[in-house]
Design a protein around this motif. Sequence first.
Motif, short mmCIF file in Angstrom:
data_model
loop_
_atom_site.label_atom_id
_atom_site.label_comp_id
_atom_site.label_asym_id
_atom_site.label_seq_id
_atom_site.Cartn_x
_atom_site.Cartn_y
_atom_site.Cartn_z
N LYS A 156 -5.27 4.63 -13.76
CA LYS A 156 -4.36 3.86 -14.59
C LYS A 156 -3.64 2.84 -13.70
O LYS A 156 -3.31 3.12 -12.55
N VAL A 157 -3.39 1.66 -14.23
CA VAL A 157 -2.67 0.62 -13.50
C VAL A 157 -1.19 0.99 -13.48
O VAL A 157 -0.62 1.37 -14.51
N VAL A 158 -0.56 0.89 -12.32
CA VAL A 158 0.79 1.41 -12.11
C VAL A 158 1.80 0.81 -13.09
O VAL A 158 2.55 1.54 -13.74
N VAL B 32 -3.76 6.40 -8.84
CA VAL B 32 -3.39 5.21 -9.60
C VAL B 32 -4.04 3.98 -8.99
O VAL B 32 -4.53 4.01 -7.86
N LYS B 33 -4.01 2.89 -9.75
CA LYS B 33 -4.61 1.63 -9.29
C LYS B 33 -3.57 0.52 -9.31
O LYS B 33 -2.61 0.58 -10.07
N PHE B 34 -3.79 -0.47 -8.48
CA PHE B 34 -3.05 -1.72 -8.53
C PHE B 34 -4.05 -2.82 -8.82
O PHE B 34 -5.21 -2.74 -8.41
N ALA C 3 1.89 -0.77 0.11
CA ALA C 3 1.53 0.17 -0.95
C ALA C 3 0.47 1.16 -0.46
O ALA C 3 0.48 2.33 -0.84
N LYS C 4 -0.43 0.71 0.39
CA LYS C 4 -1.46 1.60 0.92
C LYS C 4 -0.86 2.69 1.79
O LYS C 4 -1.23 3.86 1.70
N GLU C 5 0.11 2.32 2.65
CA GLU C 5 0.80 3.31 3.48
C GLU C 5 1.61 4.28 2.63
O GLU C 5 1.66 5.48 2.91
N GLN C 6 2.24 3.76 1.57
CA GLN C 6 3.03 4.61 0.68
C GLN C 6 2.14 5.62 -0.02
O GLN C 6 2.52 6.76 -0.23
N LEU C 7 0.94 5.19 -0.40
CA LEU C 7 0.00 6.09 -1.07
C LEU C 7 -0.41 7.23 -0.14
O LEU C 7 -0.54 8.37 -0.57
#
Length: 145
Positions: free
Chosen positions: A26-28, A65-67, A92-96
């Motif tokens: 799902k898109v965030v 989730v997806k961006f 966002a990649k590091e947060q994931l």
Amino acid sequence: MYTEKSFVLKPADADKKWHLIDATDKVVGRLATEIANVLRGKNSPKYTPHTDSGDFVVVINAEKVKFTGNKWNDKVYYRHTGYAGGLRERTAKEQLERKPEAILMNAVKGMLPKNSLGRKQLTKLKVFAGSEHAHSAQNPVEYKF
């Protein structure tokens, strides 16, 4: 002359339900909009803006989730340690990789009112990175959108 009274939901009369949302693919932003509407109670005909009339939401698979676009590399999350020069940032990649639940929590938090009511509504959101969650006793119903 007859004037029709407006309906005002009292907090004690709010029938709070539990919803389960699977965040896989799902898109965030679009997902956060739906979650914020359920937390506020806007999906109910008994919606009252100044009352906490929303439902509880349990989100599973938050790490899937997806961006859209190039947000994995371009979107930056900021936090401050409280010390001078203590501004920290993550993409966002590091947060994931570190805290995948925080991506969805921050997105929903930004869509809720910035007052005590919004803070109370945010406590009804439970986000889990995996497919297991700790709220099976509440029998959450899968939410379709």
